[in-house]
Design a protein around this motif. Structure first.
Motif, PDB file in Angstrom:
ATOM      1  N   CYS A  20       0.861  -1.180   0.000  1.00  0.00           N
ATOM      2  CA  CYS A  20       0.000   0.000   0.000  1.00  0.00           C
ATOM      3  C   CYS A  20       0.899   1.231   0.000  1.00  0.00           C
ATOM      4  N   ASP A 126     -17.051   7.738   3.441  1.00  0.00           N
ATOM      5  CA  ASP A 126     -16.515   6.425   3.085  1.00  0.00           C
ATOM      6  C   ASP A 126     -15.053   6.526   2.641  1.00  0.00           C
ATOM      7  N   LYS A 129     -12.916   6.717   5.707  1.00  0.00           N
ATOM      8  CA  LYS A 129     -12.796   5.394   6.328  1.00  0.00           C
ATOM      9  C   LYS A 129     -11.803   4.520   5.560  1.00  0.00           C
ATOM     10  N   LEU A 130     -11.905   4.556   4.218  1.00  0.00           N
ATOM     11  CA  LEU A 130     -10.973   3.773   3.398  1.00  0.00           C
ATOM     12  C   LEU A 130      -9.537   4.237   3.592  1.00  0.00           C
ATOM     13  N   SER A 132      -8.260   5.641   6.177  1.00  0.00           N
ATOM     14  CA  SER A 132      -7.833   5.195   7.499  1.00  0.00           C
ATOM     15  C   SER A 132      -7.433   3.718   7.466  1.00  0.00           C
ATOM     16  N   ARG A 133      -8.198   2.919   6.763  1.00  0.00           N
ATOM     17  CA  ARG A 133      -7.893   1.482   6.681  1.00  0.00           C
ATOM     18  C   ARG A 133      -6.654   1.218   5.845  1.00  0.00           C
ATOM     19  N   GLU A 135      -4.176   3.302   5.569  1.00  0.00           N
ATOM     20  CA  GLU A 135      -3.063   3.723   6.440  1.00  0.00           C
ATOM     21  C   GLU A 135      -2.740   2.639   7.459  1.00  0.00           C
ATOM     22  N   ALA A 136      -3.770   1.988   7.981  1.00  0.00           N
ATOM     23  CA  ALA A 136      -3.557   0.916   8.957  1.00  0.00           C
ATOM     24  C   ALA A 136      -2.774  -0.234   8.334  1.00  0.00           C
ATOM     25  N   LEU A 137      -3.015  -0.515   7.063  1.00  0.00           N
ATOM     26  CA  LEU A 137      -2.270  -1.566   6.387  1.00  0.00           C
ATOM     27  C   LEU A 137      -0.774  -1.283   6.377  1.00  0.00           C
TER      28      LEU A 137
END
Length: 141
Positions: A20, A126, A129-130, A132-133, A135-137
């Motif tokens: 990512c 949305d 949220k995407l 953020s997800r 970035e978490a990856l």
């Protein structure tokens, strides 16, 4: 225009099965290419052109695009316009495992069989949220 081959062995993390990263039109030299992995990218800001499978498609803010290994594509910056997107690449094995887990062969077939890559425009909430997800990856090993 020559299309270059981008192999998963270089562009996808072998251990995790995905990579990512952020891409910026002002600092990257995008080439026409194809690859042996899947890709999802989310337009974060700006506008551009997605040249895909021989057609020019507008890239608007909040666009979420799914690229298959059969697609040939590049990103084009028009005049002084800049854009950025976050790109999630993942192996064919990761894709197969995901749909094996989900158990929805109709959805899988719909994603991979259309002439052009599937595109949706996500709502601002949305998109956040995407992001953020995604970035978490990047925090996972």
């Amino acid at each position: 225009m020559k299309a270059y081959f981008y192999p998963a062995s270089i562009y996808v993390n072998e251990e995790s099965g995905y990579t990512c990263r952020h891409n910026y039109s002002g600092t990257e030299n995008f080439q026409l290419h194809y690859h042996d992995y899947y890709e999802i990218f989310l337009m974060i800001s700006g506008e551009g052109i997605h040249y895909v499978n021989g057609e020019r498609k507008p890239l608007a803010d909040n666009s979420l695009i799914f690229i298959r290994p059969s697609d040939t594509h590049t990103y084009i910056r028009e005049q002084d316009k800049k854009f950025s997107f976050i790109n999630l690449t993942f192996t064919k094995e990761t894709f197969e495992n995901l749909f094996s887990y989900i158990g929805n062969p109709e959805a899988k077939e719909k994603l991979i069989s259309s002439k052009m890559p599937p595109v949706i425009i996500v709502k601002k909430l949305d998109k956040e949220k995407l992001l953020s997800r995604f970035e978490a990856l990047n925090t996972l090993n």
